[in-house]
Scaffold this active site. Sequence first.
Site, PDB file in Angstrom:
ATOM      1  N   ASP A  40     -23.834   8.875  30.459  1.00 43.02           N
ATOM      2  CA  ASP A  40     -22.519   8.598  31.027  1.00 43.02           C
ATOM      3  C   ASP A  40     -22.724   7.732  32.264  1.00 43.02           C
ATOM      4  O   ASP A  40     -23.406   8.145  33.207  1.00 43.02           O
ATOM      5  CB  ASP A  40     -21.847   9.928  31.387  1.00 43.02           C
ATOM      6  N   THR A  41     -22.143   6.539  32.268  1.00 41.01           N
ATOM      7  CA  THR A  41     -22.397   5.608  33.370  1.00 41.01           C
ATOM      8  C   THR A  41     -21.895   6.130  34.708  1.00 41.01           C
ATOM      9  O   THR A  41     -22.474   5.810  35.756  1.00 41.01           O
ATOM     10  CB  THR A  41     -21.767   4.226  33.094  1.00 41.01           C
ATOM     11  N   TYR A  42     -20.824   6.927  34.708  1.00 35.98           N
ATOM     12  CA  TYR A  42     -20.322   7.493  35.968  1.00 35.98           C
ATOM     13  C   TYR A  42     -21.384   8.386  36.602  1.00 35.98           C
ATOM     14  O   TYR A  42     -21.676   8.284  37.799  1.00 35.98           O
ATOM     15  CB  TYR A  42     -19.045   8.288  35.702  1.00 35.98           C
ATOM     16  N   HIS A  43     -21.979   9.269  35.818  1.00 33.01           N
ATOM     17  CA  HIS A  43     -23.005  10.172  36.339  1.00 33.01           C
ATOM     18  C   HIS A  43     -24.305   9.432  36.624  1.00 33.01           C
ATOM     19  O   HIS A  43     -24.973   9.710  37.631  1.00 33.01           O
ATOM     20  CB  HIS A  43     -23.258  11.302  35.344  1.00 33.01           C
ATOM     21  N   GLU A  48     -25.034  16.181  27.655  1.00 32.27           N
ATOM     22  CA  GLU A  48     -24.519  15.171  28.576  1.00 32.27           C
ATOM     23  C   GLU A  48     -25.209  15.295  29.927  1.00 32.27           C
ATOM     24  O   GLU A  48     -25.283  16.382  30.508  1.00 32.27           O
ATOM     25  CB  GLU A  48     -23.006  15.309  28.760  1.00 32.27           C
ATOM     26  N   GLU A  96     -21.723  18.821  39.452  1.00 31.45           N
ATOM     27  CA  GLU A  96     -21.089  19.419  38.268  1.00 31.45           C
ATOM     28  C   GLU A  96     -22.030  20.329  37.495  1.00 31.45           C
ATOM     29  O   GLU A  96     -21.580  21.055  36.610  1.00 31.45           O
ATOM     30  CB  GLU A  96     -20.537  18.315  37.365  1.00 31.45           C
ATOM     31  N   ARG A 122     -14.086   6.092  38.307  1.00 33.90           N
ATOM     32  CA  ARG A 122     -13.398   6.570  37.104  1.00 33.90           C
ATOM     33  C   ARG A 122     -12.058   5.876  36.876  1.00 33.90           C
ATOM     34  O   ARG A 122     -11.180   6.425  36.205  1.00 33.90           O
ATOM     35  CB  ARG A 122     -13.235   8.095  37.127  1.00 33.90           C
ATOM     36  N   GLU A 153     -14.078   6.949  29.263  1.00 36.80           N
ATOM     37  CA  GLU A 153     -13.651   8.168  29.939  1.00 36.80           C
ATOM     38  C   GLU A 153     -13.121   7.794  31.316  1.00 36.80           C
ATOM     39  O   GLU A 153     -13.821   7.158  32.109  1.00 36.80           O
ATOM     40  CB  GLU A 153     -14.833   9.133  30.056  1.00 36.80           C
TER      41      GLU A 153
END
Length: 293
Positions: free
Chosen positions: A186-189, A153, A159, A218, A247
């Site tokens: 992951d679109t957030y990251h 990921e 993080e 989020r 998520e």
Amino acid sequence: MATDNPANPIGVHALVWVGDTSPAALELAIGKTKAAGFDLLEISLHDSANLDVAAAREALTSAGLGVACSRGLAFDADVSSDNLAVVERGEKLLHDSLAVTRGLGGTHFTGALYSALGKYGHPLTAAGRRNVVTVLRRLAQEAAGEGMTLGLEVCNRYETNVVNTARDALRLADDIGEDNVLIHLDTYHMNIEEEDLVRPVREVGDRLGYVHVGENHRGYLGSGHIDFTAFFHALGDIGYRGPITFESFSSAVVMRGLSNDLAIWRNLWTDGEDLARHARAFIAGQLHASRAR
């Protein structure tokens, strides 16, 4: 032409429903996941000591749900450390987690498998990176024997210090050198680290094995500024047919340890059922639109 039944399994993270993996909590999460129309439940293994693997597998099978498992490591069990005793603890944790995933009937074990989940005070060392490659090569070889894949990921700089971009993940996967090591976007990251949401998808291409869809804060999908239309069109361009899992985290549902590691300090939602039903429809709608061309 797209259909109302997209080929991609659509999943939801268990933290939308519950903050632990006790039998009662997982029974609740499985029931709500099924009722909301999802195909797959993602279970974080940060609380795996409370997990009754046999009972959870039976409940998932009865509900007709797939399962994926995810985790990051801890600073005292970090395979990117220079300290070999710390690396050894991290490797054991990974192998134990792979066994839990297999026991649940899952084939996808993904997440920040390469480091602790938290902010580092220094860059990754050359020795630490060599340790990551050695450990994950062995884990991948074990997983291959069980017909399983590992997901790297891509997480943001706050993080991890190991993999922050799709290109980082591709380089690491190349060095590991096992075909069942795939990339997890992951679109957030991506919103934090990538220049856009399209080029990384195309660069990863057929090595994309898992996707997290999350808004920039989020919360509810579509309530922030992420360009999901561009992202889903890019997934369509590469013919991605793997899992797409929603998520989202809120202080309304807390998993001890993990919620703090992810800095979940505020309530972005209080009604997980409404949030999840909205997300399921949003993802299905994006998939439909991206294929109706």
